[in-house]
Motif scaffolding. Structure first.
Motif, PDB file in Angstrom:
ATOM      1  N   LEU A  91       0.813  -1.217   0.000  1.00 38.07           N
ATOM      2  CA  LEU A  91       0.000   0.000   0.000  1.00 38.07           C
ATOM      3  C   LEU A  91       0.843   1.261   0.000  1.00 38.07           C
ATOM      4  O   LEU A  91       0.433   2.287  -0.569  1.00 38.07           O
ATOM      5  CB  LEU A  91      -0.960  -0.009   1.194  1.00 38.07           C
ATOM      6  CG  LEU A  91      -1.988  -1.137   1.210  1.00 38.07           C
ATOM      7  CD1 LEU A  91      -2.984  -0.932   2.343  1.00 38.07           C
ATOM      8  CD2 LEU A  91      -2.712  -1.259  -0.117  1.00 38.07           C
ATOM      9  N   ASN A  92       2.005   1.220   0.639  1.00 34.24           N
ATOM     10  CA  ASN A  92       2.894   2.387   0.599  1.00 34.24           C
ATOM     11  C   ASN A  92       3.256   2.731  -0.837  1.00 34.24           C
ATOM     12  O   ASN A  92       3.385   3.902  -1.204  1.00 34.24           O
ATOM     13  CB  ASN A  92       4.173   2.131   1.386  1.00 34.24           C
ATOM     14  CG  ASN A  92       3.962   2.024   2.893  1.00 34.24           C
ATOM     15  OD1 ASN A  92       4.856   1.567   3.605  1.00 34.24           O
ATOM     16  ND2 ASN A  92       2.797   2.411   3.379  1.00 34.24           N
ATOM     17  N   GLY A  93       3.403   1.705  -1.664  1.00 25.33           N
ATOM     18  CA  GLY A  93       3.739   1.928  -3.060  1.00 25.33           C
ATOM     19  C   GLY A  93       2.635   2.610  -3.847  1.00 25.33           C
ATOM     20  O   GLY A  93       2.882   3.164  -4.929  1.00 25.33           O
ATOM     21  N   PHE A  94       1.426   2.601  -3.315  1.00 23.61           N
ATOM     22  CA  PHE A  94       0.305   3.294  -3.952  1.00 23.61           C
ATOM     23  C   PHE A  94      -0.026   4.604  -3.242  1.00 23.61           C
ATOM     24  O   PHE A  94      -1.058   5.209  -3.495  1.00 23.61           O
ATOM     25  CB  PHE A  94      -0.929   2.391  -3.971  1.00 23.61           C
ATOM     26  CG  PHE A  94      -0.818   1.280  -4.983  1.00 23.61           C
ATOM     27  CD1 PHE A  94      -1.275   1.456  -6.276  1.00 23.61           C
ATOM     28  CD2 PHE A  94      -0.245   0.067  -4.654  1.00 23.61           C
ATOM     29  CE1 PHE A  94      -1.166   0.450  -7.216  1.00 23.61           C
ATOM     30  CE2 PHE A  94      -0.130  -0.952  -5.585  1.00 23.61           C
ATOM     31  CZ  PHE A  94      -0.583  -0.758  -6.872  1.00 23.61           C
ATOM     32  N   GLY A  95       0.861   5.021  -2.321  1.00 24.31           N
ATOM     33  CA  GLY A  95       0.703   6.325  -1.677  1.00 24.31           C
ATOM     34  C   GLY A  95      -0.033   6.319  -0.358  1.00 24.31           C
ATOM     35  O   GLY A  95      -0.274   7.388   0.215  1.00 24.31           O
ATOM     36  N   ALA A 132      -3.725   6.229  -3.772  1.00 24.68           N
ATOM     37  CA  ALA A 132      -4.117   7.263  -2.812  1.00 24.68           C
ATOM     38  C   ALA A 132      -4.032   8.640  -3.461  1.00 24.68           C
ATOM     39  O   ALA A 132      -3.358   8.821  -4.482  1.00 24.68           O
ATOM     40  CB  ALA A 132      -3.196   7.196  -1.592  1.00 24.68           C
ATOM     41  N   PRO A 133      -4.710   9.645  -2.876  1.00 26.35           N
ATOM     42  CA  PRO A 133      -4.586  11.008  -3.404  1.00 26.35           C
ATOM     43  C   PRO A 133      -3.178  11.572  -3.265  1.00 26.35           C
ATOM     44  O   PRO A 133      -2.817  12.505  -3.979  1.00 26.35           O
ATOM     45  CB  PRO A 133      -5.583  11.800  -2.545  1.00 26.35           C
ATOM     46  CG  PRO A 133      -6.515  10.789  -1.977  1.00 26.35           C
ATOM     47  CD  PRO A 133      -5.703   9.552  -1.793  1.00 26.35           C
ATOM     48  N   GLU A 134      -2.394  11.026  -2.329  1.00 22.35           N
ATOM     49  CA  GLU A 134      -1.023  11.489  -2.123  1.00 22.35           C
ATOM     50  C   GLU A 134      -0.062  10.698  -3.000  1.00 22.35           C
ATOM     51  O   GLU A 134      -0.289   9.522  -3.299  1.00 22.35           O
ATOM     52  CB  GLU A 134      -0.633  11.316  -0.654  1.00 22.35           C
ATOM     53  CG  GLU A 134      -1.579  12.003   0.328  1.00 22.35           C
ATOM     54  CD  GLU A 134      -1.461  13.508   0.288  1.00 22.35           C
ATOM     55  OE1 GLU A 134      -0.391  13.999  -0.105  1.00 22.35           O
ATOM     56  OE2 GLU A 134      -2.439  14.193   0.662  1.00 22.35           O
ATOM     57  N   ASP A 135       1.037  11.347  -3.393  1.00 24.80           N
ATOM     58  CA  ASP A 135       2.041  10.664  -4.191  1.00 24.80           C
ATOM     59  C   ASP A 135       2.785   9.634  -3.347  1.00 24.80           C
ATOM     60  O   ASP A 135       3.052   9.858  -2.165  1.00 24.80           O
ATOM     61  CB  ASP A 135       3.050  11.668  -4.758  1.00 24.80           C
ATOM     62  CG  ASP A 135       2.438  12.596  -5.802  1.00 24.80           C
ATOM     63  OD1 ASP A 135       1.476  12.162  -6.461  1.00 24.80           O
ATOM     64  OD2 ASP A 135       2.922  13.733  -5.934  1.00 24.80           O
ATOM     65  N   PRO A 136       3.120   8.480  -3.936  1.00 24.37           N
ATOM     66  CA  PRO A 136       3.907   7.484  -3.214  1.00 24.37           C
ATOM     67  C   PRO A 136       5.343   7.982  -3.029  1.00 24.37           C
ATOM     68  O   PRO A 136       5.780   8.884  -3.744  1.00 24.37           O
ATOM     69  CB  PRO A 136       3.849   6.258  -4.128  1.00 24.37           C
ATOM     70  CG  PRO A 136       3.586   6.816  -5.493  1.00 24.37           C
ATOM     71  CD  PRO A 136       2.755   8.048  -5.292  1.00 24.37           C
ATOM     72  N   PRO A 137       6.094   7.413  -2.084  1.00 16.51           N
ATOM     73  CA  PRO A 137       5.637   6.311  -1.233  1.00 16.51           C
ATOM     74  C   PRO A 137       4.905   6.814   0.004  1.00 16.51           C
ATOM     75  O   PRO A 137       5.141   7.931   0.472  1.00 16.51           O
ATOM     76  CB  PRO A 137       6.960   5.643  -0.831  1.00 16.51           C
ATOM     77  CG  PRO A 137       7.938   6.775  -0.771  1.00 16.51           C
ATOM     78  CD  PRO A 137       7.534   7.712  -1.896  1.00 16.51           C
ATOM     79  N   GLY A 138       4.003   5.972   0.528  1.00 14.63           N
ATOM     80  CA  GLY A 138       3.381   6.255   1.809  1.00 14.63           C
ATOM     81  C   GLY A 138       4.264   5.755   2.944  1.00 14.63           C
ATOM     82  O   GLY A 138       5.383   5.302   2.730  1.00 14.63           O
TER      83      GLY A 138
END
Length: 282
Positions: A118-122, A261-267
């Motif tokens: 999931l971090n990879g998707f922001g 996610a609305p935020e750019d990766p990484p999360g």
């Protein structure tokens, strides 16, 4: 090579990410052979506040309120049934996972891949999950992590997998599970069905699958259906414990529901206060 070593290699993260992208594309295409991660078709004629159907012979819990609590975050506001990626419905990128040993198996302390994927998707991910916990555990987590007194930034999405530990009281489970869903509103909520190891879990799954009909901010990941399709690969001795492949499959279908996610990766993988692994798993 140890499982921890495998998790640290880029190849596993890349494989998971590719699987998520493939699954999301197939789910969006429709038609013959398409795969959907949603277990329940949501009728647009069903409004929040309708009484849910009984859980077997149990009286249904009280109808949830038709408006979200005043404490609900203003940054997350689904306006109808969730019929697309959750990432398109929210403005923030923080996800709170609540669960027992099955969800805990996806956490970094068990070499799980939920954070990595999931971090990879922001997405910023907190996994508040402990082995041996019953549905009451959800309230403990909510009272701390979704409280107005919590100084941390609020969460935008909540995911709940509880019921693998069950004391036999279906009425109490239905009431407490629905209370969690209502209290999480208006955040989108992902709920998971359970490996059907007995009649009780089958009955609980019937209840869980119906939640989107009565709570428009809920979507179901039908883990029971996925596990039943390939139990030898995904489950340890018939379940509910997961193999490494089972844990990865749960991560993949979760990521497909969230998408980007609305935020750019990484999360970030956020620290959790709920990491007590000493409880007895029944």
């Amino acid at each position: 090579m140890s499982r921890a070593d495998r998790r640290a290699t880029p190849s596993r993260a890349a494989v998971l990410a590719a699987a998520v992208v493939w699954l999301a594309v197939v789910a969006g295409c429709g038609g013959d052979g398409a795969t959907s991660t949603r277990a329940t078709a949501i009728s647009e004629t069903v409004a929040i506040g309708d009484l849910p159907p009984p859980l077997s012979d149990v009286e249904p819990p009280p109808a949830p309120p038709t408006t979200p609590p005043e404490s609900s975050p203003p940054t997350t506001a689904p306006t109808g049934p969730i019929d697309g990626p959750i990432g398109e419905l929210v403005f923030g990128n923080r996800v709170l996972f609540v669960g027992d040993e099955i969800m805990a198996s996806t956490a970094p302390r068990f070499d799980g891949a939920m954070c990595d994927a999931l971090n990879g998707f922001g997405w910023d991910v907190e996994i508040a999950a402990e082995p041996g916990r019953f549905v009451e555990f959800g309230r403990q987590v909510f009272d701390v992590r979704l409280s107005e007194d919590d100084d941390d930034e609020d969460f935008d999405v909540v995911a709940i997998m509880l019921g693998n530990q069950f004391d036999g009281d279906r009425e109490a489970f239905a009431r407490q599970f629905d209370e969690l869903i209502v209290d999480a509103a208006p955040r989108p909520v992902i709920v998971y069905t359970l490996t059907e190891v007995d009649e009780d879990r089958t009955a609980l799954n019937e209840f869980i699958r119906e939640r989107p009909r009565f709570h428009r901010h809920v979507v179901v990941v039908d883990w029971a259906e996925l596990a039943a399709a390939d139990p030898d690969l995904l489950l340890v001795d018939g379940g509910p414990q997961l193999t490494e492949d089972g844990s990865d499959r749960l991560v993949i279908f979760t990521a497909a529901e969230l998408d980007r996610a609305p935020e750019d990766p990484p999360g970030e993988c956020l620290p959790s206060m709920f990491t007590d692994d000493t409880a007895i798993v029944l």
